[in-house]
Scaffold this active site. Structure first.
Site, PDB file in Angstrom:
ATOM      1  N   LYS A 149       2.441  -7.198  -4.828  1.00 37.30           N
ATOM      2  CA  LYS A 149       2.603  -5.980  -4.037  1.00 37.30           C
ATOM      3  C   LYS A 149       2.531  -4.746  -4.934  1.00 37.30           C
ATOM      4  O   LYS A 149       2.947  -4.790  -6.094  1.00 37.30           O
ATOM      5  CB  LYS A 149       3.946  -6.053  -3.314  1.00 37.30           C
ATOM      6  CG  LYS A 149       4.222  -4.966  -2.295  1.00 37.30           C
ATOM      7  CD  LYS A 149       5.551  -5.247  -1.602  1.00 37.30           C
ATOM      8  CE  LYS A 149       5.924  -4.187  -0.588  1.00 37.30           C
ATOM      9  NZ  LYS A 149       7.187  -4.514   0.112  1.00 37.30           N
ATOM     10  N   SER A 224       6.588  -4.119   4.843  1.00 41.65           N
ATOM     11  CA  SER A 224       5.804  -3.324   3.923  1.00 41.65           C
ATOM     12  C   SER A 224       4.893  -4.133   2.999  1.00 41.65           C
ATOM     13  O   SER A 224       4.068  -3.575   2.297  1.00 41.65           O
ATOM     14  CB  SER A 224       6.737  -2.450   3.083  1.00 41.65           C
ATOM     15  OG  SER A 224       7.631  -3.224   2.314  1.00 41.65           O
ATOM     16  N   SER A 225       5.037  -5.476   2.998  1.00 44.53           N
ATOM     17  CA  SER A 225       4.161  -6.295   2.158  1.00 44.53           C
ATOM     18  C   SER A 225       2.906  -6.671   2.935  1.00 44.53           C
ATOM     19  O   SER A 225       2.446  -7.819   2.912  1.00 44.53           O
ATOM     20  CB  SER A 225       4.907  -7.557   1.696  1.00 44.53           C
ATOM     21  OG  SER A 225       6.140  -7.240   1.094  1.00 44.53           O
ATOM     22  N   ILE A 245      13.225  -5.423   2.594  1.00 43.13           N
ATOM     23  CA  ILE A 245      14.472  -4.683   2.835  1.00 43.13           C
ATOM     24  C   ILE A 245      14.853  -4.674   4.314  1.00 43.13           C
ATOM     25  O   ILE A 245      15.974  -4.356   4.663  1.00 43.13           O
ATOM     26  CB  ILE A 245      14.397  -3.242   2.299  1.00 43.13           C
ATOM     27  CG1 ILE A 245      15.789  -2.602   2.265  1.00 43.13           C
ATOM     28  CG2 ILE A 245      13.428  -2.408   3.128  1.00 43.13           C
ATOM     29  CD1 ILE A 245      15.840  -1.226   1.633  1.00 43.13           C
ATOM     30  N   GLY A 246      13.919  -5.038   5.201  1.00 42.16           N
ATOM     31  CA  GLY A 246      14.239  -5.073   6.618  1.00 42.16           C
ATOM     32  C   GLY A 246      13.352  -6.056   7.365  1.00 42.16           C
ATOM     33  O   GLY A 246      13.294  -6.060   8.587  1.00 42.16           O
ATOM     34  N   GLY A 247      12.643  -6.867   6.569  1.00 43.30           N
ATOM     35  CA  GLY A 247      11.659  -7.781   7.135  1.00 43.30           C
ATOM     36  C   GLY A 247      10.307  -7.624   6.472  1.00 43.30           C
ATOM     37  O   GLY A 247       9.294  -8.125   6.962  1.00 43.30           O
ATOM     38  N   SER A 248      10.266  -6.934   5.333  1.00 42.91           N
ATOM     39  CA  SER A 248       9.012  -6.529   4.716  1.00 42.91           C
ATOM     40  C   SER A 248       8.180  -7.669   4.148  1.00 42.91           C
ATOM     41  O   SER A 248       7.000  -7.486   3.854  1.00 42.91           O
ATOM     42  CB  SER A 248       9.282  -5.513   3.598  1.00 42.91           C
ATOM     43  OG  SER A 248       9.887  -4.361   4.119  1.00 42.91           O
TER      44      SER A 248
END
Length: 585
Positions: A149, A224-225, A245-248
Site C-alpha cells: 500500500k 483505503s487499501s 483503521i475502520g475496514g480498510s
C-alpha cells in the site's frame, strides 16, 4: 422553529444537504485558502508526482519487453495461476526461478494498471533486488513479488496518503515490515493506490486518480487499501500488504473478492507506515496482509512474525505464529449475526452468512445467535469521537493546499463547520434524521484533555464489556457480514454509516478477516428492490442505491476472534473457505 420544521419535513429526501451542500463550499474554501500551498503550487507538485509514476511505469515496461524478447520460453500463464503455497514450493525446489516469476507479475501488473489505475508507482529497486536473492533462499517468501500500500515506507519513495502536503518527502528508510519482507526473500515491487487522506473507502485521490473494481469498472474497489484489492483481485499480485483503521483491508477484500486480514493491533509492527491521524489512540490502525486465499495470509503472518521483526521493533510482543492453532480441527462454538441492527445488510450479505452458518453446522460446529452491545453508542461516542477527537482539525490541516477529491467532498463537508453550527444542525436534524444528528454531535470532538481521557476510559470499558459478553455466550469466534457488494462510484463518502460492520472491531481491537464466499445473484437484486433499512432514513436510501446493479459481484463474510487469537481467526477463515469450495464442487 415551526417554519424550519415544515421546511425539513418537505425536503426530507435531501436532509443530508443541511450539512453537505453549503458545508461543501465552506470546506473547499477552507482547505484551499488556509496557510499552505497555492493552487498553482499544488498543481505543480501533483504533476511532479504523476511524472514520477509515469517514468517508473515506462521503465518497468521497457525492462519487461527486453526480458520477454530474451526469454520467450517463460510460461507466464502457468506462473500466474499458481497459489502462493504452490509458487513458494516451486521456487524453493528450483523448478521456477525468481526472475521469471518477477517478470510475469510485473507484466501482469502493468497491463492491469492500464485498466484499473491501481498503482502509484513501480519500485524500480526491485529489479536489482531480484538479481541478488540467492542469499535469502531460505526465506519463507523467497522469490515472491509482493505489492504494498502507498503508505508503507520504502526508502526514497513518498508515502503521500493521497494528500499534496506529504509529497516530496521520501522515506529515509524502509518500514519495518518492508525490511522483514525482504529478509524473508520477498520482493516488494509496486506501491498501490489509496483514497485521499486514507479515511475513506472509495479509492480515489487528486494525485493518482480513481481506482476501478476488477470485476466491474462502474464499481469502486473499496478503501483505503483499494489499490491492493484491485491489483490482487485482478491477478496482478498474489500477496499484498494493507492497513486497516475502520475496514480498510476488509472492505476492499469484500468489494474485490479477495481475502484480507486485520490482525490484533500491535501484532505486526507499524513503524514506517504513514497515517493522517498519527497519535490517535482510541481506534488503532494496524497493518495486515491481503491475498487470493487464506493459506497465503497465514504464510505471510508466519513470515512476518519472526525474530527479525521482533528485533527491529521491540514494542511488538515476540510471539511467533502458532501453526498448531491454525491447523487445528477442534469443533468451535461460533456466534453469528445477519444484521448489526444499525445498517440493514444487503440481501447478498445476509444470505452469505446464512449459507456459511449452515455449512459450519453441517461440519460439526455449534452456531449461536449473537448481538452487539449498544452499537450506536460505540459508533458515535467511541469511533467518531475517537478518530475525530479534535473535531477533524488534523485532517483538515493535512488537506491544506489539496484539491478535494470528489469522492471525499460529501464526507468532509460537515468537518469544516464551526462547532456551534454542528450542534445547531444536530439539534434541528434530531426529529427527522437521528443518525445524522448524533454523528454531527460526535464530529464536535471531545472538547478537552480531561474529556479525551474519559473517552479513552470509555473505550477500555466497552472492550471489557464485550469480552465479558463473549464469555457469557461462551463463544470462540464470531461470524458476521461484511459490507458489500461493491458500491457504485461516489457513494462511499456519503455512507460512512455503512462501515458499522467493520469499524466496530477496530475499536474493540479484535482480529478480523474477510473471505469471499458467493456472488450477487438475480434473486438478491430482486430482493434489494424492497430494501427499507433499519432507520429508513436518507443513509438507508443511499445504501440501496450504492449496492444496486451488483449481480455477479463477489460477496464475503467476516470472521472475528478475541484479541491475540489471530491464528484462530485465520483457522476459521480457512475452514469457511474450504467448506464453500467443497459445496460448489
Amino acid at each position: 422553529m415551526e417554519g424550519v420544521k415544515r421546511y425539513l419535513e418537505n425536503v426530507e429526501p435531501r436532509t443530508a444537504a443541511l450539512f453537505t451542500g453549503a458545508a461543501c463550499m465552506i470546506g473547499t474554501v477552507v482547505v484551499l485558502l488556509q496557510k499552505g500551498y497555492t493552487q498553482r503550487e499544488a498543481k505543480a507538485k501533483i504533476q511532479k508526482a504523476q511524472n514520477r509514476r509515469t517514468d517508473s511505469l515506462q521503465r518497468a515496461e521497457h525492462a519487461v519487453l527486453q526480458y520477454n524478447k530474451s526469454h520467450p520460453e517463460t510460461d507466464s500463464t502457468l506462473i500466474l495461476t499458481l497459489s502462493l503455497s504452490e509458487l513458494t514450493k516451486k521456487l524453493q525446489e528450483g523448478s521456477l526461478n525468481p526472475e521469471e516469476v518477477f517478470y510475469s507479475y510485473m507484466e501482469k501488473t502493468l497491463d492491469l494498471n492500464k485498466d484499473l489505475n491501481c498503482c502509484t508507482g513501480i519500485l524500480l529497486e526491485s529489479f536489482d533486488q531480484m538479481k541478488t536473492l540467492d542469499s535469502n533462499r531460505k526465506g519463507l517468501l523467497y522469490g515472491v513479488p509482493v505489492s504494498i500500500k502507498e503508505n508503507y515506507g520504502y526508502k526514497n519513495y513518498d508515502s503521500s496518503c493521497g494528500v499534496v502536503i506529504n509529497l516530496d518527502h521520501p522515506a529515509k528508510k524502509d518500514s519495518v515490515l518492508v525490511e522483514v519482507l525482504k529478509k524473508q526473500g520477498a520482493i516488494p515491487f509496486v506501491k498501490t493506490n489509496i483514497p485521499q487522506a486514507l479515511l475513506n473507502y472509495e479509492c480515489s485521490n487528486p494525485i493518482f486518480g480513481q481506482t476501478l473494481n476488477p470485476h466491474n469498472p462502474l464499481k469502486t474497489s473499496g478503501g483505503s487499501s483499494g489499490g491492493e484489492g484491485a491489483l490482487i483481485g485482478g491477478g496482478g499480485s498474489l500477496l499484498g500488504m494493507g492497513s486497516d483503521i475502520g475496514g480498510s483491508i476488509r472492505l476492499p477484500a469484500s468489494f474485490c473478492g479477495v481475502c484480507g486480514f486485520k490482525p490484533t493491533p500491535g501484532r505486526l509492527s507499524s513503524q514506517g507506515l504513514s497515517s493522517i491521524y498519527r497519535g490517535q489512540k482510541s481506534v488503532p490502525s494496524c497493518a495486515g496482509p491481503m491475498a487470493r486465499d487464506v493459506d497465503s495470509l497465514a504464510l505471510c503472518m508466519q513470515a512476518l512474525l519472526c525474530d527479525h521483526m521482533f528485533s527491529l521493533d521491540p514494542t511488538v510482543p515476540p510471539v511467533p505464529f502458532n501453526v498448531q492453532i491454525y491447523q487445528s480441527s477442534k469443533r468451535l462454538r461460533i456466534g453469528y449475526l445477519e444484521s448489526d441492527g444499525y445498517t440493514q445488510p444487503s440481501p447478498s450479505m445476509a444470505r452469505s452468512v446464512r449459507e456459511v452458518k449452515a455449512l459450519l453446522e453441517a461440519a460439526g460446529h455449534t452456531l449461536v445467535p449473537y448481538r452487539h452491545l449498544n452499537l450506536e453508542y460505540a459508533i458515535v461516542e467511541l469511533v467518531v469521537k475517537g478518530i475525530l477527537a479534535d473535531g477533524a482539525t488534523t485532517l483538515l490541516q493535512k488537506l491544506e493546499g489539496s484539491p478535494v477529491d470528489p469522492s471525499l467532498k460529501a464526507q468532509i463537508a460537515p468537518y469544516a463547520l464551526p462547532i456551534w453550527l454542528k450542534k445547531t444542525l444536530s439539534f434541528l436534524l434530531k426529529p427527522f434524521f437521528i443518525r445524522a444528528s448524533v454523528v454531527l454531535r460526535g464530529l464536535c470532538g471531545v472538547g478537552s484533555i480531561q474529556d479525551l481521557w474519559k473517552q479513552h476510559a470509555a473505550v477500555e470499558d466497552y472492550i471489557q464489556e464485550t469480552i465479558a459478553e463473549w464469555r457469557k455466550c461462551n463463544i470462540d469466534a464470531l461470524l458476521c457480514p461484511v459490507t458489500g457488494p461493491a458500491y457504485n462510484h461516489l457513494y462511499c463518502g456519503k455512507l460512512t454509516s455503512a462501515v458499522s460492520y467493520t469499524l466496530l472491531f477496530n475499536v474493540l481491537q479484535f482480529p478480523a478477516g474477510v473471505v469471499p464466499v458467493s456472488t450477487v445473484n438475480a434473486e438478491d437484486e430482486e430482493e434489494l428492490k424492497h430494501y427499507k433499512g433499519v432507520y429508513q432514513d436518507q443513509w438507508d436510501k443511499l445504501f440501496k442505491q450504492a449496492v444496486c446493479g451488483g449481480e455477479g459481484l463477489p460477496v464475503g463474510v467476516q470472521c472475528v476472534t478475541l484479541p491475540w487469537q489471530d491464528e484462530l481467526c485465520l483457522r476459521l477463515m480457512k475452514e469457511v473457505e474450504q467448506l464453500v469450495k467443497q459445496s460448489k464442487a
